[in-house]
Design a protein around this motif. Sequence first.
Motif, PDB file in Angstrom:
ATOM      1  N   PRO A 176       0.822  -1.221   0.000  1.00 33.65           N
ATOM      2  CA  PRO A 176       0.000   0.000   0.000  1.00 33.65           C
ATOM      3  C   PRO A 176       0.854   1.269   0.000  1.00 33.65           C
ATOM      4  O   PRO A 176       1.910   1.329   0.636  1.00 33.65           O
ATOM      5  N   LEU A 177       0.384   2.275  -0.717  1.00 33.27           N
ATOM      6  CA  LEU A 177       1.091   3.551  -0.824  1.00 33.27           C
ATOM      7  C   LEU A 177       0.528   4.504   0.230  1.00 33.27           C
ATOM      8  O   LEU A 177      -0.296   5.368  -0.059  1.00 33.27           O
ATOM      9  N   ARG A 178       0.980   4.334   1.447  1.00 36.76           N
ATOM     10  CA  ARG A 178       0.381   5.025   2.599  1.00 36.76           C
ATOM     11  C   ARG A 178       0.734   6.507   2.663  1.00 36.76           C
ATOM     12  O   ARG A 178       0.071   7.263   3.381  1.00 36.76           O
ATOM     13  N   GLU A 179       1.776   6.932   1.973  1.00 40.30           N
ATOM     14  CA  GLU A 179       2.165   8.347   1.978  1.00 40.30           C
ATOM     15  C   GLU A 179       1.874   9.042   0.657  1.00 40.30           C
ATOM     16  O   GLU A 179       2.163  10.225   0.511  1.00 40.30           O
ATOM     17  N   LEU A 180       1.300   8.331  -0.302  1.00 38.57           N
ATOM     18  CA  LEU A 180       1.102   8.883  -1.637  1.00 38.57           C
ATOM     19  C   LEU A 180       0.061   9.997  -1.631  1.00 38.57           C
ATOM     20  O   LEU A 180      -1.053   9.811  -1.157  1.00 38.57           O
ATOM     21  N   ARG A 181       0.447  11.147  -2.181  1.00 37.50           N
ATOM     22  CA  ARG A 181      -0.464  12.296  -2.274  1.00 37.50           C
ATOM     23  C   ARG A 181      -0.958  12.530  -3.703  1.00 37.50           C
ATOM     24  O   ARG A 181      -2.041  13.064  -3.898  1.00 37.50           O
ATOM     25  N   CYS A 182      -0.161  12.137  -4.693  1.00 34.24           N
ATOM     26  CA  CYS A 182      -0.497  12.428  -6.082  1.00 34.24           C
ATOM     27  C   CYS A 182      -0.238  11.194  -6.938  1.00 34.24           C
ATOM     28  O   CYS A 182       0.861  10.639  -6.923  1.00 34.24           O
ATOM     29  N   LEU A 183      -1.277  10.771  -7.687  1.00 34.25           N
ATOM     30  CA  LEU A 183      -1.181   9.593  -8.546  1.00 34.25           C
ATOM     31  C   LEU A 183      -1.648   9.974  -9.939  1.00 34.25           C
ATOM     32  O   LEU A 183      -2.736  10.519 -10.113  1.00 34.25           O
ATOM     33  N   GLU A 184      -0.811   9.671 -10.952  1.00 33.39           N
ATOM     34  CA  GLU A 184      -1.149  10.007 -12.332  1.00 33.39           C
ATOM     35  C   GLU A 184      -0.889   8.807 -13.238  1.00 33.39           C
ATOM     36  O   GLU A 184       0.186   8.217 -13.206  1.00 33.39           O
ATOM     37  N   PHE A 185      -1.911   8.460 -14.032  1.00 35.53           N
ATOM     38  CA  PHE A 185      -1.779   7.445 -15.076  1.00 35.53           C
ATOM     39  C   PHE A 185      -2.091   8.114 -16.408  1.00 35.53           C
ATOM     40  O   PHE A 185      -3.019   8.910 -16.509  1.00 35.53           O
ATOM     41  N   GLU A 186      -1.333   7.745 -17.428  1.00 36.43           N
ATOM     42  CA  GLU A 186      -1.640   8.255 -18.758  1.00 36.43           C
ATOM     43  C   GLU A 186      -1.397   7.157 -19.785  1.00 36.43           C
ATOM     44  O   GLU A 186      -0.331   6.537 -19.806  1.00 36.43           O
ATOM     45  N   SER A 187      -2.392   6.922 -20.610  1.00 36.33           N
ATOM     46  CA  SER A 187      -2.308   5.926 -21.682  1.00 36.33           C
ATOM     47  C   SER A 187      -2.008   4.534 -21.135  1.00 36.33           C
ATOM     48  O   SER A 187      -1.098   3.834 -21.591  1.00 36.33           O
TER      49      SER A 187
END
Length: 259
Positions: A176-187
């Motif tokens: 798990p990404l417990r500290e993740l604030r920003c997630l971006e997926f493209e294509s």
Amino acid sequence: MAYSDRSSYNCTVATAELAAGEGYRSMDAALPPVLEEEPPARDWSLLPLDVLSSVFVRVGAVDVLMGAGLMCRSWLQAAMVPDVWRVVDIESREHILWSKKFCTVDMMIRAAIDRSDGQLQVFVGRLFGSVELVKYIVERSPSLRKLRLVLCFIDIFIRPRVPVGVRLASVIRESPLRELRCLEFESGDLTAGELTAILENCPVLEVLTVRKSVWMNDEEEHELRARFHGIKTMTIERLDCGGTTYSENDYGYSDYIDY
């Protein structure tokens, strides 16, 4: 001495003095100019470790891996400092890596992750090979705060083939990404269910951007937004069944957010 004699004498003395002066000047002109001694060349290998590592932070991960960190022993030592690897941005140096084989880029990314020693905060990747590499990153990066993936799942050697979204959701569920604030997926290639499984394991996420990556209808998007209402900024550009997008093409990359 008669006046005429004195006058002739004075004229002779003046002529001699003038000639002597001209001689001094001609001698001065003949002398080579005095060159100022150049300061000794600076030995950059003697810079303090903290200064070198600060320079490498600004140089960037790709350039450090491809040469800057290999110049001498002290530079290699500075290239091993974990602070240098808090941000690993592969996308911004794509033009340098374009000619490299996927396996070479894969090894470079793994080396950067290893050197970060768990302190990686931002990873931006484009055109690298597999979900297995994403697994390597998230398993070793408990402090990860931004993850951006663009055209990153070229898993043509997996047999039997399992959909990328299923494996990616499984990887993030396991780490798990417990500290993740920003997630971006493209294509990419995700279903609404797979994206939901990913978001369930990003408990403090604030910014979600999904461009040309997710298959969902209006009802599924409404349910997703309602369920993860804590995400402050949610941008979703859906794919329809024909593989087209609902919004204009936008491949721009904004600077990573400093949280």
